[in-house]
Design an enzyme around this catalytic site. Structure first.
Site, PDB file in Angstrom:
ATOM      1  N   ASP A  23      37.904  44.737  43.364  1.00  0.00           N
ATOM      2  CA  ASP A  23      36.685  45.543  43.357  1.00  0.00           C
ATOM      3  C   ASP A  23      36.842  46.841  44.162  1.00  0.00           C
ATOM      4  OD1 ASP A  23      34.100  46.106  42.617  1.00  0.00           O
ATOM      5  OD2 ASP A  23      33.183  44.980  44.258  1.00  0.00           O
TER       6      ASP A  23
ATOM      7  N   SER B  42      34.904  41.213  33.683  1.00  0.00           N
ATOM      8  CA  SER B  42      33.957  40.099  33.630  1.00  0.00           C
ATOM      9  C   SER B  42      33.107  40.155  32.373  1.00  0.00           C
ATOM     10  CB  SER B  42      33.046  40.123  34.866  1.00  0.00           C
ATOM     11  OG  SER B  42      32.064  41.137  34.733  1.00  0.00           O
TER      12      SER B  42
ATOM     13  N   ASN C 107      30.778  42.941  32.663  1.00  0.00           N
ATOM     14  CA  ASN C 107      31.267  44.327  32.685  1.00  0.00           C
ATOM     15  C   ASN C 107      31.023  45.078  31.372  1.00  0.00           C
ATOM     16  OD1 ASN C 107      34.059  43.566  34.907  1.00  0.00           O
ATOM     17  ND2 ASN C 107      32.093  44.511  35.396  1.00  0.00           N
ATOM     18  N   TRP C 108      30.644  44.340  30.301  1.00  0.00           N
ATOM     19  CA  TRP C 108      30.281  45.020  29.040  1.00  0.00           C
ATOM     20  C   TRP C 108      29.021  45.861  29.231  1.00  0.00           C
ATOM     21  CZ3 TRP C 108      34.070  44.919  25.673  1.00  0.00           C
ATOM     22  CH2 TRP C 108      34.928  43.811  25.613  1.00  0.00           C
TER      23      TRP C 108
ATOM     24  N   ARG D 108      28.522  48.078  31.365  1.00  0.00           N
ATOM     25  CA  ARG D 108      28.834  49.412  31.918  1.00  0.00           C
ATOM     26  C   ARG D 108      28.743  50.467  30.826  1.00  0.00           C
ATOM     27  NH1 ARG D 108      33.069  48.849  36.817  1.00  0.00           N
ATOM     28  NH2 ARG D 108      32.045  47.073  37.779  1.00  0.00           N
TER      29      ARG D 108
ATOM     30  N   SER E 257      30.298  37.150  42.033  1.00  0.00           N
ATOM     31  CA  SER E 257      30.137  37.798  40.721  1.00  0.00           C
ATOM     32  C   SER E 257      30.658  36.948  39.560  1.00  0.00           C
ATOM     33  CB  SER E 257      30.802  39.177  40.729  1.00  0.00           C
ATOM     34  OG  SER E 257      30.251  39.990  41.734  1.00  0.00           O
TER      35      SER E 257
HETATM   36  C1  IPE Z   1      33.530  41.915  39.523  1.00  0.00           C
HETATM   37  O1  IPE Z   1      33.254  43.164  40.040  1.00  0.00           O
HETATM   38  C2  IPE Z   1      34.339  42.020  38.262  1.00  0.00           C
HETATM   39  C3  IPE Z   1      35.708  42.503  38.420  1.00  0.00           C
HETATM   40  C4  IPE Z   1      36.272  42.911  39.509  1.00  0.00           C
HETATM   41  C5  IPE Z   1      36.485  42.488  37.209  1.00  0.00           C
HETATM   42  P1  IPE Z   1      31.923  43.959  39.674  1.00  0.00           P
HETATM   43  O2  IPE Z   1      31.963  45.201  40.452  1.00  0.00           O
HETATM   44  O3  IPE Z   1      31.787  44.067  38.202  1.00  0.00           O
HETATM   45  O4  IPE Z   1      30.800  42.961  40.189  1.00  0.00           O
HETATM   46  P2  IPE Z   1      29.369  43.267  40.797  1.00  0.00           P
HETATM   47  O5  IPE Z   1      28.689  44.187  39.841  1.00  0.00           O
HETATM   48  O6  IPE Z   1      29.614  43.896  42.125  1.00  0.00           O
HETATM   49  O7  IPE Z   1      28.742  41.936  40.920  1.00  0.00           O
HETATM   50  C1  IPE Z   2      36.291  46.819  39.859  1.00  0.00           C
HETATM   51  O1  IPE Z   2      35.946  48.043  40.411  1.00  0.00           O
HETATM   52  C2  IPE Z   2      36.974  46.980  38.545  1.00  0.00           C
HETATM   53  C3  IPE Z   2      36.302  46.355  37.398  1.00  0.00           C
HETATM   54  C4  IPE Z   2      35.119  45.811  37.401  1.00  0.00           C
HETATM   55  C5  IPE Z   2      37.025  46.374  36.162  1.00  0.00           C
HETATM   56  P1  IPE Z   2      34.498  48.649  40.188  1.00  0.00           P
HETATM   57  O2  IPE Z   2      34.530  49.507  38.971  1.00  0.00           O
HETATM   58  O3  IPE Z   2      33.490  47.570  40.165  1.00  0.00           O
HETATM   59  O4  IPE Z   2      34.332  49.547  41.456  1.00  0.00           O
HETATM   60  P2  IPE Z   2      32.984  49.800  42.256  1.00  0.00           P
HETATM   61  O5  IPE Z   2      32.477  48.461  42.671  1.00  0.00           O
HETATM   62  O6  IPE Z   2      32.053  50.503  41.312  1.00  0.00           O
HETATM   63  O7  IPE Z   2      33.403  50.649  43.388  1.00  0.00           O
HETATM   64 MG    MG Z   3      32.354  46.730  41.623  1.00  0.00          MG
END
Ligand code: IPE
Ligand code: IPE
Ligand code: MG
Length: 233
Positions: free
Chosen positions: A12, A57, A60-61, A63, A187
């Site tokens: 993360d 995850s 993550n879709w 986003r 998460s």
């Molecule tokens: C968890 O991180 C998923 C991955 C690192 C792949 P996220 O950044 O998506 O999780 P939340 O939004 O902080 O819960």
């Molecule tokens: C984790 O980094 C990578 C994935 C979820 C694929 P983030 O994209 O969640 O980074 P932050 O949390 O926004 O800094």
């Molecule tokens: Mg994150």
């Protein structure tokens, strides 16, 4: 030093790393992807049996489309170049519902798992389109199906039955779960497998800056923990 059998890491902080530098979030993901190899090699070297990295995850879709597209492109590229890991003797497993990906990507993942199967070292697990709730829901469906087809009896379902229907079947439970970037949550990551994991949340470090020494720091802390599993020690 007691080395955890299974280390899980939530990669993360890519977005914040990019934002700090005035770069697009996708640049953070590219930088984050570069961190992976050194961590895999280090864990393999010190004798970790399973290292699972959370790459994408089921949530993550949600986003923005361009970020999801950027991540998919990056993952595809990563899969293309994965043969560079072959010589390190690691095995590779993908955890998650991969049926949503293109046939090409699915075939490549299966091919990688097979190609690396001759190796004998650490299992490098990549959690992709992974969600702990989704995994348990799928396991429940598979078990229900087996009951319906009289393959197993309802009264024979135990925790082992559930375990053997998870993506991680046959692998040790998570001993140590590490999350950089200062977020204190899991998460939806390996929720069944982490039931008795030790958690190590790291502040002031974002995934693109994460180094092998951070794994060592987490393991040092892990060694100070008293794992009692509900008993007294
Ligand atoms: C968890 O991180 C998923 C991955 C690192 C792949 P996220 O950044 O998506 O999780 P939340 O939004 O902080 O819960
Ligand atoms: C984790 O980094 C990578 C994935 C979820 C694929 P983030 O994209 O969640 O980074 P932050 O949390 O926004 O800094
Ligand atoms: Mg994150």
């Amino acid at each position: 030093m007691n080395i955890p059998e299974h280390i899980a890491i939530i990669m993360d902080g890519n977005g914040r790393w990019a934002k700090k530098r005035g770069l697009p979030r996708t640049a953070g993901h590219i930088a984050g992807a570069k961190t992976i190899k050194s961590i895999v090699l280090h864990c393999n070297k010190i004798g970790v049996k399973v290292l699972t990295l959370y790459a994408f995850s089921t949530e993550n879709w949600n986003r923005p489309e361009d970020e999801v597209n950027g991540l998919m492109k990056l993952i595809k590229n990563y899969l293309k170049n994965m043969n560079s890991y072959l010589k390190y003797n690691v095995r590779i497993r993908f955890f998650g519902d991969i049926s949503v990906f293109s046939q090409d990507m699915q075939d490549r993942m299966k091919q990688i798992e097979q190609e690396f199967d001759k190796n004998t070292g650490m299992i490098f697990g990549i959690a992709i389109n992974y969600g702990g709730r989704n995994e348990i829901k799928n396991a429940m469906k598979q078990i229900a199906c087996k009951v319906k087809n009289n393959e197993i009896k309802l009264e024979d379902i135990d925790e082992q039955t559930v375990e053997s229907n998870l993506y991680t079947k046959g692998l040790p439970n998570v001993d140590l779960l590490i999350r950089p970037s200062g977020e204190y949550r899991i998460s939806n990551f390996l929720i069944w497998q982490s039931a008795y994991a030790e958690f190590y949340f790291m502040e002031n470090i974002l995934w693109p800056e994460f180094k092998p020494k951070h794994v060592d720091i987490a393991i040092e802390e892990y060694n100070k923990r008293n794992r009692t599993y509900g008993s007294v020690k």
